[in-house]
Design a protein around this motif. Structure first.
Motif, PDB file in Angstrom:
ATOM      1  N   ARG A  50      -1.740   6.783   8.192  1.00 32.04           N
ATOM      2  CA  ARG A  50      -2.906   6.148   7.567  1.00 32.04           C
ATOM      3  C   ARG A  50      -4.137   6.922   7.992  1.00 32.04           C
ATOM      4  O   ARG A  50      -4.325   7.240   9.159  1.00 32.04           O
ATOM      5  N   ARG A  51      -4.944   7.237   6.985  1.00 30.52           N
ATOM      6  CA  ARG A  51      -6.210   7.940   7.221  1.00 30.52           C
ATOM      7  C   ARG A  51      -7.266   7.173   6.452  1.00 30.52           C
ATOM      8  O   ARG A  51      -7.288   7.203   5.232  1.00 30.52           O
ATOM      9  N   LEU A  97       6.269   2.324  12.154  1.00 33.08           N
ATOM     10  CA  LEU A  97       6.293   2.486  13.603  1.00 33.08           C
ATOM     11  C   LEU A  97       5.051   1.879  14.230  1.00 33.08           C
ATOM     12  O   LEU A  97       4.996   1.682  15.440  1.00 33.08           O
ATOM     13  N   GLY A  98       4.085   1.590  13.421  1.00 27.71           N
ATOM     14  CA  GLY A  98       2.828   0.973  13.809  1.00 27.71           C
ATOM     15  C   GLY A  98       2.024   0.793  12.536  1.00 27.71           C
ATOM     16  O   GLY A  98       2.477   1.158  11.450  1.00 27.71           O
ATOM     17  N   PRO A  99       0.826   0.274  12.624  1.00 27.82           N
ATOM     18  CA  PRO A  99       0.041   0.040  11.412  1.00 27.82           C
ATOM     19  C   PRO A  99      -0.426   1.323  10.725  1.00 27.82           C
ATOM     20  O   PRO A  99      -0.835   1.291   9.570  1.00 27.82           O
ATOM     21  N   ALA A 115      -1.391   9.342   3.839  1.00 30.41           N
ATOM     22  CA  ALA A 115      -1.191  10.755   3.551  1.00 30.41           C
ATOM     23  C   ALA A 115       0.143  11.156   4.162  1.00 30.41           C
ATOM     24  O   ALA A 115       0.522  10.657   5.218  1.00 30.41           O
ATOM     25  N   PHE A 116       0.869  12.058   3.474  1.00 26.34           N
ATOM     26  CA  PHE A 116       2.121  12.479   4.081  1.00 26.34           C
ATOM     27  C   PHE A 116       1.869  13.678   4.966  1.00 26.34           C
ATOM     28  O   PHE A 116       1.066  14.544   4.678  1.00 26.34           O
ATOM     29  N   GLN A 117       2.550  13.666   6.115  1.00 22.24           N
ATOM     30  CA  GLN A 117       2.344  14.685   7.129  1.00 22.24           C
ATOM     31  C   GLN A 117       3.626  15.457   7.396  1.00 22.24           C
ATOM     32  O   GLN A 117       3.583  16.594   7.820  1.00 22.24           O
ATOM     33  N   THR A 118       4.772  14.860   7.129  1.00 22.82           N
ATOM     34  CA  THR A 118       6.056  15.522   7.359  1.00 22.82           C
ATOM     35  C   THR A 118       6.990  15.213   6.209  1.00 22.82           C
ATOM     36  O   THR A 118       7.112  14.056   5.803  1.00 22.82           O
ATOM     37  N   MET A 119       7.623  16.256   5.689  1.00 25.16           N
ATOM     38  CA  MET A 119       8.664  16.114   4.666  1.00 25.16           C
ATOM     39  C   MET A 119       9.996  16.461   5.327  1.00 25.16           C
ATOM     40  O   MET A 119      10.101  17.486   6.005  1.00 25.16           O
ATOM     41  N   ILE A 120      11.000  15.619   5.104  1.00 27.15           N
ATOM     42  CA  ILE A 120      12.336  15.860   5.652  1.00 27.15           C
ATOM     43  C   ILE A 120      13.322  15.790   4.494  1.00 27.15           C
ATOM     44  O   ILE A 120      13.465  14.731   3.864  1.00 27.15           O
ATOM     45  N   GLN A 121      13.956  16.933   4.190  1.00 26.30           N
ATOM     46  CA  GLN A 121      14.919  16.969   3.091  1.00 26.30           C
ATOM     47  C   GLN A 121      15.823  18.177   3.257  1.00 26.30           C
ATOM     48  O   GLN A 121      15.356  19.265   3.617  1.00 26.30           O
ATOM     49  N   SER A 122      17.072  18.001   2.955  1.00 25.85           N
ATOM     50  CA  SER A 122      18.027  19.090   3.008  1.00 25.85           C
ATOM     51  C   SER A 122      17.724  20.117   1.923  1.00 25.85           C
ATOM     52  O   SER A 122      17.217  19.782   0.856  1.00 25.85           O
ATOM     53  N   SER A 141       0.828  -1.205   0.000  1.00 27.68           N
ATOM     54  CA  SER A 141       0.000   0.000   0.000  1.00 27.68           C
ATOM     55  C   SER A 141       0.865   1.259   0.000  1.00 27.68           C
ATOM     56  O   SER A 141       0.514   2.254  -0.632  1.00 27.68           O
ATOM     57  N   ILE A 142       1.992   1.222   0.685  1.00 25.46           N
ATOM     58  CA  ILE A 142       2.932   2.355   0.666  1.00 25.46           C
ATOM     59  C   ILE A 142       3.499   2.526  -0.740  1.00 25.46           C
ATOM     60  O   ILE A 142       3.590   3.643  -1.256  1.00 25.46           O
TER      61      ILE A 142
END
Length: 143
Positions: A123-124, A93-95, A129-136, A18-19
């Motif tokens: 998961r919604r 980290l969990g389902p 849905a993405f909630q946090t973006m981490i990028q230089s 699903s990811i």
């Protein structure tokens, strides 16, 4: 002493798939520069973690309008689609929570750029849905 719950969650094959399906759809939207559709796949306010041109760590939040405006500017309005070749490593980290590490090659108008980033997905309902973006490199666009 408080005993914490066991959080060594092992995703099912379907959760992993699903990811991958979610990212395939997101990459397709990004490739077509459909920033509105990309925003549909996020949870706002969206958290961003990055660094700035001075090499300092920074973080911030974008609402939907800011995401659409900034990503529209960054992605441009070229006639040619953008292509992505990505290797993703999801860590559940969990389902309902996954941190996904991505190594990607993005090609647009004959220019190739390597990207490394991480996203936190939640998961919604029956989707992610993405909630946090981490990028230089985004820090100067957070203010």
């Amino acid at each position: 002493m408080t005993i914490l719950p066991d959080t060594a969650y092992q995703p099912t094959d379907e959760e992993l798939a699903s990811i991958q399906r979610w990212f395939a759809a997101y990459d397709d939207d990004a490739g077509r520069r459909d920033v509105e559709r990309m925003a549909d796949l996020a949870v706002f306010p969206l958290n961003l973690v990055s660094d700035d041109a001075g090499g300092q760590g920074t973080s911030g939040q974008w609402d939907r309008e800011r995401f659409v405006r900034t990503m529209g500017r960054v992605m441009g309005d070229g006639a040619e689609d953008i292509t992505f070749e990505s290797t993703r490593t999801p860590v559940f980290l969990g389902p309902a929570i996954a941190v996904v590490f991505t190594d990607s090659v993005m090609t647009s108008q004959g220019h190739t750029q390597r990207l490394r980033y991480a996203d936190i997905l939640v998961r919604r309902g029956d989707s992610w849905a993405f909630q946090t973006m981490i990028q230089s490199g985004w820090g100067d666009r957070l203010g």
